[in-house]
Design an enzyme around this catalytic site. Structure first.
Site, PDB file in Angstrom:
ATOM      1  CG  ASP A 245       2.411   3.736  -2.573  1.00 26.67           C
ATOM      2  OD1 ASP A 245       2.020   3.346  -1.456  1.00 26.67           O
ATOM      3  OD2 ASP A 245       1.837   3.430  -3.643  1.00 26.67           O
TER       4      ASP A 245
ATOM      5  CE  LYS B  67       4.057   1.483  -6.126  1.00 26.47           C
ATOM      6  NZ  LYS B  67       2.740   1.481  -5.456  1.00 26.47           N
TER       7      LYS B  67
ATOM      8  CE  LYS C  57      -4.151   3.244  -6.869  1.00 21.34           C
ATOM      9  NZ  LYS C  57      -3.300   2.133  -6.391  1.00 21.34           N
TER      10      LYS C  57
ATOM     11  CD  GLU D 208      -0.106   6.176  -2.498  1.00 17.52           C
ATOM     12  OE1 GLU D 208       0.616   7.008  -3.096  1.00 17.52           O
ATOM     13  OE2 GLU D 208      -0.796   5.333  -3.089  1.00 17.52           O
TER      14      GLU D 208
ATOM     15  CG  ASN E  18       2.035  -0.434  -2.517  1.00 15.32           C
ATOM     16  OD1 ASN E  18       3.007   0.008  -3.124  1.00 15.32           O
ATOM     17  ND2 ASN E  18       0.804  -0.277  -2.964  1.00 15.32           N
TER      18      ASN E  18
ATOM     19  CE  LYS F 267       2.808   6.097  -5.736  1.00 18.27           C
ATOM     20  NZ  LYS F 267       1.356   5.863  -5.663  1.00 18.27           N
TER      21      LYS F 267
ATOM     22  CG  ASP G 198      -3.716   3.183  -2.935  1.00 22.53           C
ATOM     23  OD1 ASP G 198      -4.843   2.755  -3.240  1.00 22.53           O
ATOM     24  OD2 ASP G 198      -2.722   2.971  -3.659  1.00 22.53           O
TER      25      ASP G 198
HETATM   26 MG    MG Z   1      -0.506   3.312  -3.578  1.00 20.43          MG
END
Ligand code: MG
Length: 357
Positions: free
Chosen positions: A183, A157, A255, A206, A185, A155, A231
């Site tokens: 991902d 970022k 999570k 993500e 964020n 993955k 997420d």
């Molecule tokens: Mg994440």
């Protein structure tokens, strides 16, 4: 499932500072060392996964420390539940997990047994941060080392301006068979910008938009052929159910800290199973203590995709438990985990003990 804590006599709040193997950068910030809050309830231990600054969600280490000391632990001692305290999912998760760990130690059971997990290993995945100066060779060599080590998925970022180029480079360098995800964020504000990532056979994109922006996630999921995973948006099983019902995502990253504890994480898993969608267990650069919870949880049957679960050495040169190590791209579901108290003591920056009055 929920630990009651009625028998807990004392709770310790201990801060440790652990250097990371190397600094890690994502869209929401850079971290070079972890200032970790450990929670002990009698003989049970847990790690609060709140990061040092409130840049992932609103929670951060000092805030979690305060709400535990001032609100959550007094309630536990008074025999009141934590349910009517709003928010503070990571702080609640730490306390209830420490209480559960105490109960499990006393009954001689493992967390995997408590969860009904029968798998002995789970697939490992790795997260590659944004390299210094946007260095593509650095990213590619990190990915190469990860694949050589056996990681089952990569993955990367991303954020606006660091997205198409690294994803294209990784895909071009390693080819179609590599399981590759991105991902963000929550760093995007336009569906058109996210669409630029729709041509690389990513397993998922993500959290492209802000946590509360379900409408943009719905638009994105409708427009892209790449699955959207959420997420930060998924704060509870009810949110998971709602996000899936409206088509804001088709994959969920679970999570336990983000949803308020292990029991709620299992409920999110169950929602995904009931709706027939894929889920996987994420990570918060945990020490071996938090990693134990994630790896045990990842053994549940609905977690069909490799999670962000890496060997301890990916994050920490020295860990506070025996390190998790890759075995043919898999991590072993832990039995009883013991803290290395010498390492904990050597890195402790503060310690306080609250006692039932
Ligand atoms: Mg994440």
């Amino acid at each position: 499932m929920e630990a009651s804590g009625v028998d807990v006599h004392e709770v310790e709040l201990r801060r440790i500072r652990l250097p990371l193997a190397r600094p890690f950068r994502a869209a929401h910030g850079t971290v070079a060392e972890r200032d970790v809050l450990l929670v002990r309830a009698d003989d049970g231990w847990a790690e609060c996964v709140a990061p040092n600054a409130p840049t992932y969600t609103a929670e951060y280490t000092d805030g979690a420390h305060h709400v535990l000391r001032a609100v959550l632990i007094p309630r536990l001692f008074e025999g009141r539940g934590l349910e009517d305290v709003k928010g503070h999912a990571m702080a609640k998760a730490a306390l209830t997990t420490a209480v559960l760990d105490d109960e499990l130690r006393r009954s001689g059971r493992t967390l995997a047994e408590h969860l009904g997990v029968t798998r002995e290993t789970v697939p490992a995945g790795i997260v590659l941060g944004i390299p210094d100066n946007g260095s593509m060779p650095a990213l590619l060599s990190e990915a190469e080392a990860a694949l050589a080590a056996g990681y089952r998925r990569i993955k990367v970022k991303v954020r606006p301006g660091w997205d198409v180029q690294p994803v294209a480079a990784l895909r071009h360098h390693f080819g179609a068979p590599v399981d590759l995800s991105a991902d963000a964020n929550g760093s995007y504000t336009s569906v058109e910008d996210v669409e630029l990532l729709d041509h690389f056979g990513l397993t998922m994109i993500e959290q492209p938009f802000a946590a509360d922006d379900l409408l943009s996630h719905m638009a994105c999921a409708a427009s892209l052929s790449t699955p959207v995973c959420l997420d930060e948006s998924i704060t509870s099983a009810a949110m998971a159910d709602a996000a899936l019902a409206v088509g804001a995502c088709s994959i969920i990253n679970v999570k336990p800290g983000r949803v308020g504890g292990i029991a709620e994480a299992v409920r999110v898993h169950d929602v995904c199973v009931a709706r027939g969608v894929d889920a996987w267990v994420g990570g918060m650069s945990e020490t071996g203590l938090g990693r134990t919870v994630n790896v045990a949880l990842a053994g549940l049957p609905g977690f069909r995709l490799p999670g962000d679960l890496s060997a301890s050495s990916r994050w920490f040169p020295v860990d506070i438990t025996a390190p998790f190590e890759l075995e043919d791209g898999m991590l072993r579901v832990p039995k009883q985990v013991e803290l290395r108290m010498d390492v904990v003591e050597a890195h402790t920056t503060s310690k306080e003990v609250l006692t039932r009055g």
